[in-house]
Design a protein around this motif. Structure first.
Motif, mmCIF file in Angstrom:
data_model
loop_
_atom_site.group_PDB
_atom_site.id
_atom_site.type_symbol
_atom_site.label_atom_id
_atom_site.label_comp_id
_atom_site.label_asym_id
_atom_site.label_seq_id
_atom_site.Cartn_x
_atom_site.Cartn_y
_atom_site.Cartn_z
ATOM 1 N N ARG A 193 34.003 39.233 34.967
ATOM 2 C CA ARG A 193 32.977 38.514 35.739
ATOM 3 C C ARG A 193 33.518 37.231 36.359
ATOM 4 O O ARG A 193 33.032 36.798 37.390
ATOM 5 C CB ARG A 193 31.772 38.205 34.851
ATOM 6 C CG ARG A 193 30.917 39.421 34.647
ATOM 7 C CD ARG A 193 29.602 39.100 33.981
ATOM 8 N NE ARG A 193 28.769 40.297 33.952
ATOM 9 C CZ ARG A 193 28.012 40.645 32.953
ATOM 10 N NH1 ARG A 193 27.938 39.876 31.870
ATOM 11 N NH2 ARG A 193 27.306 41.745 33.004
ATOM 12 N N GLN A 194 34.501 36.613 35.732
ATOM 13 C CA GLN A 194 35.045 35.379 36.302
ATOM 14 C C GLN A 194 36.446 35.576 36.872
ATOM 15 O O GLN A 194 37.125 34.617 37.224
ATOM 16 C CB GLN A 194 35.040 34.262 35.268
ATOM 17 C CG GLN A 194 36.046 34.432 34.143
ATOM 18 C CD GLN A 194 36.099 33.208 33.256
ATOM 19 O OE1 GLN A 194 35.117 32.500 33.082
ATOM 20 N NE2 GLN A 194 37.256 32.943 32.695
ATOM 21 N N PHE A 195 36.865 36.835 37.014
ATOM 22 C CA PHE A 195 38.200 37.147 37.514
ATOM 23 C C PHE A 195 38.443 36.522 38.875
ATOM 24 O O PHE A 195 37.630 36.624 39.783
ATOM 25 C CB PHE A 195 38.388 38.667 37.600
ATOM 26 C CG PHE A 195 39.747 39.062 38.108
ATOM 27 C CD1 PHE A 195 40.864 38.960 37.297
ATOM 28 C CD2 PHE A 195 39.905 39.529 39.396
ATOM 29 C CE1 PHE A 195 42.121 39.316 37.766
ATOM 30 C CE2 PHE A 195 41.153 39.892 39.881
ATOM 31 C CZ PHE A 195 42.264 39.778 39.055
ATOM 32 N N ASP A 196 39.581 35.858 39.008
ATOM 33 C CA ASP A 196 40.011 35.222 40.252
ATOM 34 C C ASP A 196 41.455 35.646 40.464
ATOM 35 O O ASP A 196 42.342 35.222 39.725
ATOM 36 C CB ASP A 196 39.888 33.702 40.113
ATOM 37 C CG ASP A 196 40.372 32.949 41.338
ATOM 38 O OD1 ASP A 196 41.136 33.508 42.159
ATOM 39 O OD2 ASP A 196 40.004 31.770 41.466
ATOM 40 N N GLU A 197 41.694 36.493 41.466
ATOM 41 C CA GLU A 197 43.041 37.048 41.628
ATOM 42 C C GLU A 197 44.095 35.987 41.926
ATOM 43 O O GLU A 197 45.284 36.242 41.758
ATOM 44 C CB GLU A 197 43.070 38.161 42.661
ATOM 45 C CG GLU A 197 42.776 37.731 44.070
ATOM 46 C CD GLU A 197 42.783 38.919 45.025
ATOM 47 O OE1 GLU A 197 43.428 38.801 46.073
ATOM 48 O OE2 GLU A 197 42.156 39.942 44.717
ATOM 49 N N GLU A 198 43.675 34.788 42.325
ATOM 50 C CA GLU A 198 44.635 33.704 42.547
ATOM 51 C C GLU A 198 45.051 33.020 41.242
ATOM 52 O O GLU A 198 46.144 32.481 41.154
ATOM 53 C CB GLU A 198 44.043 32.653 43.500
ATOM 54 C CG GLU A 198 43.962 33.117 44.929
ATOM 55 C CD GLU A 198 45.341 33.443 45.509
ATOM 56 O OE1 GLU A 198 46.261 32.636 45.352
ATOM 57 O OE2 GLU A 198 45.477 34.534 46.102
ATOM 58 N N ARG A 199 44.159 33.032 40.244
ATOM 59 C CA ARG A 199 44.435 32.294 39.014
ATOM 60 C C ARG A 199 44.610 33.165 37.775
ATOM 61 O O ARG A 199 45.079 32.691 36.739
ATOM 62 C CB ARG A 199 43.317 31.275 38.746
ATOM 63 C CG ARG A 199 43.195 30.257 39.878
ATOM 64 C CD ARG A 199 42.242 29.149 39.556
ATOM 65 N NE ARG A 199 40.867 29.644 39.388
ATOM 66 C CZ ARG A 199 39.892 28.941 38.846
ATOM 67 N NH1 ARG A 199 40.118 27.730 38.399
ATOM 68 N NH2 ARG A 199 38.685 29.443 38.747
ATOM 69 N N LEU A 254 48.392 43.062 28.794
ATOM 70 C CA LEU A 254 48.397 41.617 28.582
ATOM 71 C C LEU A 254 47.681 40.988 29.762
ATOM 72 O O LEU A 254 47.742 41.517 30.876
ATOM 73 C CB LEU A 254 49.840 41.102 28.501
ATOM 74 C CG LEU A 254 50.048 39.584 28.423
ATOM 75 C CD1 LEU A 254 49.438 38.996 27.157
ATOM 76 C CD2 LEU A 254 51.530 39.257 28.504
ATOM 77 N N LEU A 255 47.009 39.857 29.533
ATOM 78 C CA LEU A 255 46.448 39.143 30.670
ATOM 79 C C LEU A 255 46.513 37.646 30.482
ATOM 80 O O LEU A 255 46.610 37.142 29.358
ATOM 81 C CB LEU A 255 45.019 39.597 30.991
ATOM 82 C CG LEU A 255 43.834 39.283 30.088
ATOM 83 C CD1 LEU A 255 43.387 37.845 30.179
ATOM 84 C CD2 LEU A 255 42.673 40.173 30.468
ATOM 85 N N LEU A 256 46.491 36.958 31.611
ATOM 86 C CA LEU A 256 46.356 35.507 31.664
ATOM 87 C C LEU A 256 45.017 35.243 32.305
ATOM 88 O O LEU A 256 44.744 35.727 33.402
ATOM 89 C CB LEU A 256 47.480 34.877 32.486
ATOM 90 C CG LEU A 256 47.449 33.347 32.577
ATOM 91 C CD1 LEU A 256 48.869 32.798 32.692
ATOM 92 C CD2 LEU A 256 46.594 32.841 33.720
ATOM 93 N N MET A 257 44.181 34.484 31.609
ATOM 94 C CA MET A 257 42.827 34.172 32.056
ATOM 95 C C MET A 257 42.719 32.671 32.282
ATOM 96 O O MET A 257 43.073 31.891 31.399
ATOM 97 C CB MET A 257 41.849 34.624 30.972
ATOM 98 C CG MET A 257 40.409 34.408 31.278
ATOM 99 S SD MET A 257 39.430 35.163 29.929
ATOM 100 C CE MET A 257 37.789 34.872 30.547
#
Length: 166
Positions: free
Chosen positions: A53-59, A75-78
């Motif tokens: 819901r808060q995914f931002d492909e830049e960040r 793995l992910l960076l949030m």
């Protein structure tokens, strides 16, 4: 190391079905290897919804590891408040451990962290995950606190690690 022989690929975008597979991998692996109940899989599902819901492909960035078209690692960076990032859902199926994949994913995570100029990061883990903890510490994460909880329906030790940019 990823080679043609073990036919692993890493992609940085989500496809339909990926989030469900991440939750299923966590449920299966943590259940079989560490005795986590289904409540843990439910937690992963709920927090993946928060991420998306808060995914931002830049960040934000995902690393989806596949072998022959099947997800075998993730793995992910949030992004978080105050130019901070969270490392989440680091998981690799047993047959793909010990070949340098975890180190490669961690290196890619750190490169994105640096590229986006985050100032700090954090992650939560649990006791008994010594290889992962060792990897986090090699990349500069420092243990901040430990807390006994029953967040997933059974007693466990949750550990908070933090990384501060020099």
């Amino acid at each position: 190391m990823i080679t043609e022989e073990n036919k692993l690929s890493i992609r940085n975008f989500l496809k339909p079905g990926d989030l469900g597979q991440v939750a299923a991998l966590h449920g299966k692996i943590y259940g079989e290897e560490h005795g986590f109940p289904i409540g843990f899989e439910m937690y992963v599902m709920e927090s993946l919804i928060e991420f998306y819901r808060q995914f931002d492909e830049e960040r934000d960035r995902v690393w989806v590891v596949e072998s022959k078209g099947r997800m075998v690692g993730f793995l992910l960076l949030m992004h978080r408040n105050e130019n901070s990032a969270q490392l989440r859902y680091f998981i690799i199926e047993k047959p793909f451990r010990g070949i340098g994949l975890g180190k490669e994913l961690m290196q890619k995570w750190m490169e994105f962290f640096e590229e986006k100029n985050y100032q700090s990061a954090y992650l939560y883990t649990t006791s008994g995950l010594d290889p992962a903890i060792s990897l986090y510490e090699r990349y500069g994460f420092v243990k901040i606190s430990e807390e006994k909880t029953e967040n997933f329906g059974f007693p466990m030790l949750e550990i908070l690690y933090r990384l501060e940019k020099a």
